[in-house]
Design an enzyme around this catalytic site. Structure first.
Site, PDB file in Angstrom:
ATOM      1  N   ASP A  34       0.826  -1.203   0.000  1.00 27.31           N
ATOM      2  CA  ASP A  34       0.000   0.000   0.000  1.00 27.31           C
ATOM      3  C   ASP A  34       0.861   1.254   0.000  1.00 27.31           C
ATOM      4  O   ASP A  34       0.527   2.253  -0.624  1.00 27.31           O
ATOM      5  CB  ASP A  34      -0.891   0.037   1.249  1.00 27.31           C
ATOM      6  CG  ASP A  34      -2.010  -0.975   1.160  1.00 27.31           C
ATOM      7  OD1 ASP A  34      -2.105  -1.660   0.112  1.00 27.31           O
ATOM      8  OD2 ASP A  34      -2.785  -1.080   2.128  1.00 27.31           O
ATOM      9  N   TYR A  37       1.997   2.143  -3.452  1.00 27.93           N
ATOM     10  CA  TYR A  37       0.843   2.663  -4.188  1.00 27.93           C
ATOM     11  C   TYR A  37       0.551   4.113  -3.777  1.00 27.93           C
ATOM     12  O   TYR A  37       0.406   5.005  -4.612  1.00 27.93           O
ATOM     13  CB  TYR A  37      -0.364   1.763  -3.905  1.00 27.93           C
ATOM     14  CG  TYR A  37      -1.630   2.158  -4.616  1.00 27.93           C
ATOM     15  CD1 TYR A  37      -1.924   1.642  -5.878  1.00 27.93           C
ATOM     16  CD2 TYR A  37      -2.531   3.032  -4.039  1.00 27.93           C
ATOM     17  CE1 TYR A  37      -3.080   2.002  -6.534  1.00 27.93           C
ATOM     18  CE2 TYR A  37      -3.692   3.401  -4.689  1.00 27.93           C
ATOM     19  CZ  TYR A  37      -3.962   2.873  -5.935  1.00 27.93           C
ATOM     20  OH  TYR A  37      -5.111   3.240  -6.583  1.00 27.93           O
ATOM     21  N   ASP A  38       0.512   4.329  -2.474  1.00 29.12           N
ATOM     22  CA  ASP A  38       0.193   5.671  -1.971  1.00 29.12           C
ATOM     23  C   ASP A  38       1.264   6.681  -2.352  1.00 29.12           C
ATOM     24  O   ASP A  38       0.963   7.820  -2.700  1.00 29.12           O
ATOM     25  CB  ASP A  38       0.053   5.648  -0.444  1.00 29.12           C
ATOM     26  CG  ASP A  38      -1.190   4.890  -0.020  1.00 29.12           C
ATOM     27  OD1 ASP A  38      -2.086   4.708  -0.877  1.00 29.12           O
ATOM     28  OD2 ASP A  38      -1.265   4.459   1.147  1.00 29.12           O
ATOM     29  N   SER A  83     -35.519  -6.714 -13.533  1.00 32.96           N
ATOM     30  CA  SER A  83     -35.212  -7.536 -12.361  1.00 32.96           C
ATOM     31  C   SER A  83     -35.413  -9.002 -12.749  1.00 32.96           C
ATOM     32  O   SER A  83     -35.655  -9.297 -13.916  1.00 32.96           O
ATOM     33  CB  SER A  83     -36.087  -7.134 -11.191  1.00 32.96           C
ATOM     34  OG  SER A  83     -37.422  -7.120 -11.590  1.00 32.96           O
ATOM     35  N   GLU A 115     -24.554 -18.612 -12.934  1.00 33.60           N
ATOM     36  CA  GLU A 115     -23.536 -17.806 -12.242  1.00 33.60           C
ATOM     37  C   GLU A 115     -24.063 -17.438 -10.857  1.00 33.60           C
ATOM     38  O   GLU A 115     -25.229 -17.667 -10.550  1.00 33.60           O
ATOM     39  CB  GLU A 115     -23.239 -16.544 -13.053  1.00 33.60           C
ATOM     40  CG  GLU A 115     -24.445 -15.643 -13.180  1.00 33.60           C
ATOM     41  CD  GLU A 115     -24.289 -14.582 -14.265  1.00 33.60           C
ATOM     42  OE1 GLU A 115     -23.710 -13.537 -13.971  1.00 33.60           O
ATOM     43  OE2 GLU A 115     -24.756 -14.817 -15.395  1.00 33.60           O
ATOM     44  N   ASP A 119     -25.208 -10.583  -3.625  1.00 30.01           N
ATOM     45  CA  ASP A 119     -26.182  -9.833  -2.845  1.00 30.01           C
ATOM     46  C   ASP A 119     -25.702  -8.394  -2.673  1.00 30.01           C
ATOM     47  O   ASP A 119     -25.091  -8.035  -1.679  1.00 30.01           O
ATOM     48  CB  ASP A 119     -26.349 -10.505  -1.480  1.00 30.01           C
ATOM     49  CG  ASP A 119     -27.698 -10.205  -0.876  1.00 30.01           C
ATOM     50  OD1 ASP A 119     -28.519  -9.567  -1.556  1.00 30.01           O
ATOM     51  OD2 ASP A 119     -27.931 -10.606   0.271  1.00 30.01           O
ATOM     52  N   ARG A 138     -30.133   1.688 -10.508  1.00 27.85           N
ATOM     53  CA  ARG A 138     -31.230   1.107 -11.268  1.00 27.85           C
ATOM     54  C   ARG A 138     -32.461   2.003 -11.212  1.00 27.85           C
ATOM     55  O   ARG A 138     -33.170   2.163 -12.186  1.00 27.85           O
ATOM     56  CB  ARG A 138     -31.557  -0.254 -10.657  1.00 27.85           C
ATOM     57  CG  ARG A 138     -32.475  -1.090 -11.471  1.00 27.85           C
ATOM     58  CD  ARG A 138     -32.683  -2.435 -10.774  1.00 27.85           C
ATOM     59  NE  ARG A 138     -33.987  -2.456 -10.183  1.00 27.85           N
ATOM     60  CZ  ARG A 138     -35.072  -2.910 -10.792  1.00 27.85           C
ATOM     61  NH1 ARG A 138     -34.981  -3.422 -11.990  1.00 27.85           N
ATOM     62  NH2 ARG A 138     -36.240  -2.880 -10.218  1.00 27.85           N
ATOM     63  N   GLU A 190     -22.864  -5.420 -10.066  1.00 24.99           N
ATOM     64  CA  GLU A 190     -23.316  -5.289  -8.692  1.00 24.99           C
ATOM     65  C   GLU A 190     -22.232  -4.656  -7.826  1.00 24.99           C
ATOM     66  O   GLU A 190     -21.103  -5.131  -7.810  1.00 24.99           O
ATOM     67  CB  GLU A 190     -23.627  -6.710  -8.195  1.00 24.99           C
ATOM     68  CG  GLU A 190     -24.572  -6.798  -7.063  1.00 24.99           C
ATOM     69  CD  GLU A 190     -26.037  -6.771  -7.489  1.00 24.99           C
ATOM     70  OE1 GLU A 190     -26.345  -6.483  -8.667  1.00 24.99           O
ATOM     71  OE2 GLU A 190     -26.878  -7.024  -6.605  1.00 24.99           O
ATOM     72  N   LYS A 328     -33.045 -19.119  -6.028  1.00 24.90           N
ATOM     73  CA  LYS A 328     -32.623 -18.643  -4.713  1.00 24.90           C
ATOM     74  C   LYS A 328     -32.338 -19.782  -3.746  1.00 24.90           C
ATOM     75  O   LYS A 328     -32.976 -20.825  -3.801  1.00 24.90           O
ATOM     76  CB  LYS A 328     -33.738 -17.772  -4.109  1.00 24.90           C
ATOM     77  CG  LYS A 328     -33.998 -16.477  -4.838  1.00 24.90           C
ATOM     78  CD  LYS A 328     -33.132 -15.376  -4.276  1.00 24.90           C
ATOM     79  CE  LYS A 328     -33.489 -14.012  -4.812  1.00 24.90           C
ATOM     80  NZ  LYS A 328     -34.685 -13.437  -4.239  1.00 24.90           N
ATOM     81  N   CYS A 422     -65.130  -5.418  10.029  1.00 22.51           N
ATOM     82  CA  CYS A 422     -63.869  -4.714   9.820  1.00 22.51           C
ATOM     83  C   CYS A 422     -63.369  -4.160  11.160  1.00 22.51           C
ATOM     84  O   CYS A 422     -64.116  -3.483  11.864  1.00 22.51           O
ATOM     85  CB  CYS A 422     -64.075  -3.579   8.828  1.00 22.51           C
ATOM     86  SG  CYS A 422     -62.640  -2.516   8.688  1.00 22.51           S
ATOM     87  N   CYS A 425     -63.749  -0.078  10.860  1.00 18.49           N
ATOM     88  CA  CYS A 425     -65.005   0.670  10.772  1.00 18.49           C
ATOM     89  C   CYS A 425     -66.213  -0.156  11.188  1.00 18.49           C
ATOM     90  O   CYS A 425     -67.319   0.353  11.259  1.00 18.49           O
ATOM     91  CB  CYS A 425     -65.205   1.204   9.354  1.00 18.49           C
ATOM     92  SG  CYS A 425     -65.583  -0.089   8.171  1.00 18.49           S
ATOM     93  N   CYS A 440     -63.185  -5.533   3.364  1.00 16.10           N
ATOM     94  CA  CYS A 440     -64.159  -4.689   4.049  1.00 16.10           C
ATOM     95  C   CYS A 440     -65.136  -4.155   3.003  1.00 16.10           C
ATOM     96  O   CYS A 440     -64.720  -3.693   1.941  1.00 16.10           O
ATOM     97  CB  CYS A 440     -63.443  -3.529   4.739  1.00 16.10           C
ATOM     98  SG  CYS A 440     -64.572  -2.286   5.395  1.00 16.10           S
TER      99      CYS A 440
END
Ligand code: IVH
Length: 679
Positions: A34, A37-38, A83, A115, A119, A138, A190, A328, A422, A425, A440
């Site tokens: 790092d 890189y920095d 979706s 694939e 999440d 999205r 994602e 799922k 109900c 009411c 109702c």
């Protein structure tokens, strides 16, 4: 160093820094510490500060540093972001497969591609000439929000694509006529957070006594939807690509993945081409055993028809492509006790039994309620108050009661019966013929009225800020409001007479109500709580009929001609507009000053024209200018691209001015703009 020397040094630094980033964040094979890189990044930053004319939007230094935004610009997706439909077990997957086989032309050979279903939070990335221009959420699938600033902070997202013509041609076996980078290239994938990064954030939260985040998905989504890019930059967000929208000659979904990889994206692994459904099931088994060892959360696998032409041919049903399915994993299970069963009355008068549970944690959130859907579901479960039940929560969905553990039933367990009256009411409740639902019978039931008003005020309808369920109840109890139209007659004085309202919050609410009187037809229709009319259908109706008068006056037959409107929906809409009280409500709203914006169908001299603004305008606000453009059929975009027709340059223009110059996009000043829209 002279300018040429600096230019060369800058180029070398950028290339090296990006290579290190790629190795670390995409290949997962770091080659430097790092610190190195920095240190290189610091040197680059210094040079760019001294030589601002050598700055470029794809420089690694441009990942962080933007200012907090006031709000996100809207971005219309060229192709809708759809979706997926879910399948929860083998039977549902088989049903999906059988339907595909019926719809695919005889003799067409096809296979599936499987694939991981990551999440996270779906985003779209648009590259021009290989450089990231716009990143968007999205949103509702048609229009998302411009979150470019935040997405740039995600190191796994390349600011610049890798030079890749050769590799791409090797993958597809086709010559790319104009080169991959000559065109606008759109990638979808994602944004997610690894389990480790998520745990780290929560450890910090705990230390500082801040609230604990429920799950990585929400935290990733929340980070991307922050106006201040410093927040996203402070979170270790990651990105996996799964779709290439642009045609680069690919014929199959697996080729899309290979191309995405060649362009410098991390793709979803493992993946598999599956000739049979059995192979798909085997892949899922493999993933299931792998799942605990994955660095990030998944909630299943995505199975798609691998042949892109067939995928397209199978088309879209609702908001999801027919050719793909989310298979799922069943959610996490825990047991708890049903302490009571109560009944809720919804917007359309349907009574829903809800189990009140002894609070229990499942999949990272505490659950204290679960819907029991309807009487049949209660009978199927055989559930009684006092029962110990197994509840399950899959991904982010509301938990479901799976089954009762009868051996743990106490002697005093109480059976539940749908009420005859109900609970709100007291009117008679009936079970709708042919349905499982109870309803109702009182069209004026206070519960319905309250929910309709809440819906009316909700974000995607009239978007009235500060009108939650409690306020609606209060206003109704005091008889200030009986229907949505009454909202517009409210005064700050009315509210001040109520205990709960301080003067400022009363004025705020009134201002918010009055500010929302003008809106597009689709939102207006959606706000009315017409049965069967969700946002999509409202948009379709608005596009089809163009005006409220027309939509109100048409026959069932005409309604059926609207895209995606079947006989049931058509009948529901027709009935609704046929009822005297509903027509009265519409009249009352119009009399209260509600105005429906001119739909984009009238005179549209700017149809298809895309405008971008940079800098301040003198005679009108940005929002007014945008509204004018939209009213004339044009579009407004947040970023300059080759598709931009005009960049309107105001005072003190920003980087978009430079980009427009670079791309050769026509630029006009405010005066020319005003002339254009008044023509
Ligand atoms: S393909 C038509 N592939 O799941 C939509 N989606 O439920 C095409 N997701 O919005 C989506 N991993 O946010 C696809 N490998 C994957 C995915 C994936 C996660 C998400 C994505 C999408 C949602 C659909």
């Amino acid at each position: 160093m002279d300018k040429e020397g600096v230019r060369e040094r800058i180029q070398k630094l950028r290339r090296e820094i990006d290579e290190l980033r790629y190795r670390y964040h995409v290949l997962n094979d770091p080659k430097a510490t790092d610190e190195v890189y920095d240190s290189l990044t610091r040197e680059l930053k210094k040079l760019e500060v001294s030589w601002p004319e050598l700055q470029r939007p794809d420089s690694p230094t441009q990942r962080v540093g933007g200012k907090a935004l006031k709000k996100f610009e809207k971005i219309a997706h060229r192709a809708p972001m759809l979706s997926l439909t879910d399948a929860f077990d083998e039977a549902e997957l088989r049903a999906w497969d059988e339907r595909n086989r019926k719809l695919v032309p005889k003799g067409a050979a096809f296979e599936y591609f499987a694939e991981l279903k990551v999440d996270g939070f779906a985003v779209s990335l648009v590259y021009e000439k290989g450089i990231l221009q716009v990143g968007a959420t999205r949103g509702d699938g048609r229009v998302g929000e411009d979150v470019t600033q935040n997405l740039k902070t995600v190191r796994a997202i390349p600011l610049k694509l890798r030079e890749a013509e050769g590799p791409i041609e090797k993958i597809t076996g086709r010559k790319l006529s104009s080169g991959a980078f000559a065109r606008r290239l759109e990638v979808r994938g994602e944004v997610y957070m690894t389990k480790a990064a998520f745990a780290k954030v929560n450890r910090e939260q705990r230390k500082t006594g801040e609230p604990i985040y429920a799950n990585p998905r929400n935290l990733a989504a929340g980070s991307i939807r922050q106006l201040d890019p410093a927040v996203a930059a402070s979170r270790e967000l990651d990105f996996l690509a799964y779709d290439l929208v642009t045609d680069l000659g690919q014929e199959r979904h697996d080729q899309k993945h290979a191309i995405l990889w060649a362009l410098g994206f991390k793709t979803v692994q493992p993946e598999a081409r599956c000739e049979t459904l059995e192979a798909v099931l085997k892949f899922r088994e493999k993933v299931r055993t792998l799942r605990p060892r994955l660095a990030f959360g998944i909630d299943g696998i995505v199975v798609s028809v691998n042949q892109n032409d067939l995928y397209e041919r199978l088309g879209v049903a609702g908001k999801a492509p027919r050719a793909a399915v989310a298979f799922k994993f069943p959610g996490k299970e825990v047991t708890t006790v049903v302490e009571d069963i109560v009944v809720q009355v919804g917007r359309t008068g349907i009574l829903t039994p809800v189990a009140l549970l002894r609070p229990v944690e499942v999949g990272g959130v505490t659950v204290s309620r679960a819907t029991l859907h309807n009487e049949d579901e209660i009978a199927r479960l055989g559930i009684k108050v006092g029962d110990t039940v197994v509840i399950q929560r899959a991904g982010d969905v509301i938990p479901d009661i799976m089954r009762v553990l009868p051996k743990l039933r106490p002697r005093r367990a109480r059976a539940f019966r749908m009420p005859r009256q109900c609970p709100i009411c007291g009117s008679r409740v009936v079970r709708v013929a042919g349905e499982a639902a109870h309803r109702c019978t009182n069209k004026n039931c206070a519960a319905l009225a309250a929910q309709r008003i809440e819906h009316f005020a909700s974000r995607r309808a009239f978007d009235i800020v500060g009108l939650g369920p409690e306020t609606v109840e209060l206003l109704m109890n005091h008889k200030f409001v009986r229907d949505p139209a009454d909202l517009f007659a409210l005064t700050a004085g009315d509210l001040a007479s109520l205990e709960r309202f301080a003067e400022t919050s009363a004025q705020k609410l009134i201002a918010s109500i009055q500010a929302r009187k003008k809106l597009p037809l689709a939102r207006f229709l959606y706000a009315l709580s017409i049965p069967q009319v969700g946002e999509e259908t409202a948009i379709d109706l608005a596009e089809h009929f163009g005006s409220l008068e027309r939509a109100m006056g048409v026959s069932v037959e005409e309604l059926k001609r609207v895209r995606d409107v079947g006989p049931k929906v058509a009948a529901a809409i027709h009935d609704w507009f046929g009822a005297e009280r509903n027509r009265e409500l519409v009249q009352k709203l119009l009399q209260a000053g509600v105005q429906i914006e001119k739909p984009k169908q009238g005179r549209q001299p700017l149809r298809g024209r895309v405008f971008v603004f940079t800098g301040g305008l003198e005679t009108l606000s940005r929002d007014e200018a945008k509204e004018k453009i939209r009213a004339l059929g044009g579009d407004v975009s947040g970023a300059v691209s080759k598709e931009t027709d005009y960049v309107v340059v105001g005072s003190d223009p920003g980087s978009k001015y430079e980009q427009a110059k670079e791309l050769g996009v026509p630029m006009i000043d405010e005066g020319q703009f005003l002339k254009l829209i008044s023509k």
